[in-house]
Design a protein around this motif. Structure first.
Motif, PDB file in Angstrom:
ATOM      1  N   ARG A  29     -37.560 -33.742   0.793  1.00 49.41           N
ATOM      2  CA  ARG A  29     -38.061 -32.482   0.244  1.00 49.41           C
ATOM      3  C   ARG A  29     -37.535 -31.348   1.102  1.00 49.41           C
ATOM      4  O   ARG A  29     -37.627 -31.408   2.326  1.00 49.41           O
ATOM      5  CB  ARG A  29     -39.587 -32.505   0.255  1.00 49.41           C
ATOM      6  CG  ARG A  29     -40.195 -31.507  -0.689  1.00 49.41           C
ATOM      7  CD  ARG A  29     -41.670 -31.740  -0.839  1.00 49.41           C
ATOM      8  NE  ARG A  29     -42.338 -30.839   0.091  1.00 49.41           N
ATOM      9  CZ  ARG A  29     -43.550 -31.013   0.544  1.00 49.41           C
ATOM     10  NH1 ARG A  29     -44.248 -32.059   0.197  1.00 49.41           N
ATOM     11  NH2 ARG A  29     -44.080 -30.142   1.362  1.00 49.41           N
ATOM     12  N   ASP A  30     -36.957 -30.356   0.497  1.00 56.83           N
ATOM     13  CA  ASP A  30     -36.405 -29.205   1.213  1.00 56.83           C
ATOM     14  C   ASP A  30     -35.391 -29.632   2.274  1.00 56.83           C
ATOM     15  O   ASP A  30     -35.309 -29.034   3.345  1.00 56.83           O
ATOM     16  CB  ASP A  30     -37.522 -28.376   1.864  1.00 56.83           C
ATOM     17  CG  ASP A  30     -38.530 -27.851   0.857  1.00 56.83           C
ATOM     18  OD1 ASP A  30     -38.132 -27.584  -0.295  1.00 56.83           O
ATOM     19  OD2 ASP A  30     -39.712 -27.707   1.215  1.00 56.83           O
ATOM     20  N   GLU A  34     -39.658 -36.976   4.274  1.00 63.19           N
ATOM     21  CA  GLU A  34     -41.100 -36.821   4.161  1.00 63.19           C
ATOM     22  C   GLU A  34     -41.799 -38.127   4.507  1.00 63.19           C
ATOM     23  O   GLU A  34     -41.375 -39.198   4.096  1.00 63.19           O
ATOM     24  CB  GLU A  34     -41.482 -36.401   2.743  1.00 63.19           C
ATOM     25  CG  GLU A  34     -42.961 -36.161   2.581  1.00 63.19           C
ATOM     26  CD  GLU A  34     -43.334 -35.635   1.205  1.00 63.19           C
ATOM     27  OE1 GLU A  34     -44.344 -34.929   1.112  1.00 63.19           O
ATOM     28  OE2 GLU A  34     -42.622 -35.937   0.224  1.00 63.19           O
TER      29      GLU A  34
END
Length: 86
Positions: A29-30, A34
């Protein structure tokens, strides 16, 4: 950092009031990996202390504890999302 070292770092800061039920590792994510941790905290203070420990670890870029995890004082079910370059 190896996955073993990552889990060890998380577990070393949980204290006695945090019970971890599951880890989920690997989503991105981004642009960061994660790690999701789910469990039960015996007290709200214990969960806040654990999240503060995680926030202070330099390998973790972002630690998210949903407000819904903090609505009770005891036996709080939680899921914490941690983003980082691990």
């Amino acid at each position: 950092i190896s996955i073993y070292q990552l889990f060890e770092k998380v577990l070393s800061g949980k204290g006695s009031v945090i019970k971890i039920n599951s880890f989920f590792y690997g989503a991105e994510r981004d642009g960061l990996k994660e790690l999701k941790i789910s469990g039960i905290a015996g007290t709200r203070e214990g969960l806040l202390s654990f999240s503060k420990y995680l926030e202070n670890e330099k390998i973790f870029k972002k630690v998210e504890v949903p407000i819904s995890s903090l609505t009770k004082y005891k036996n709080l079910e939680f899921t914490i999302s941690i983003l980082g370059n691990f």
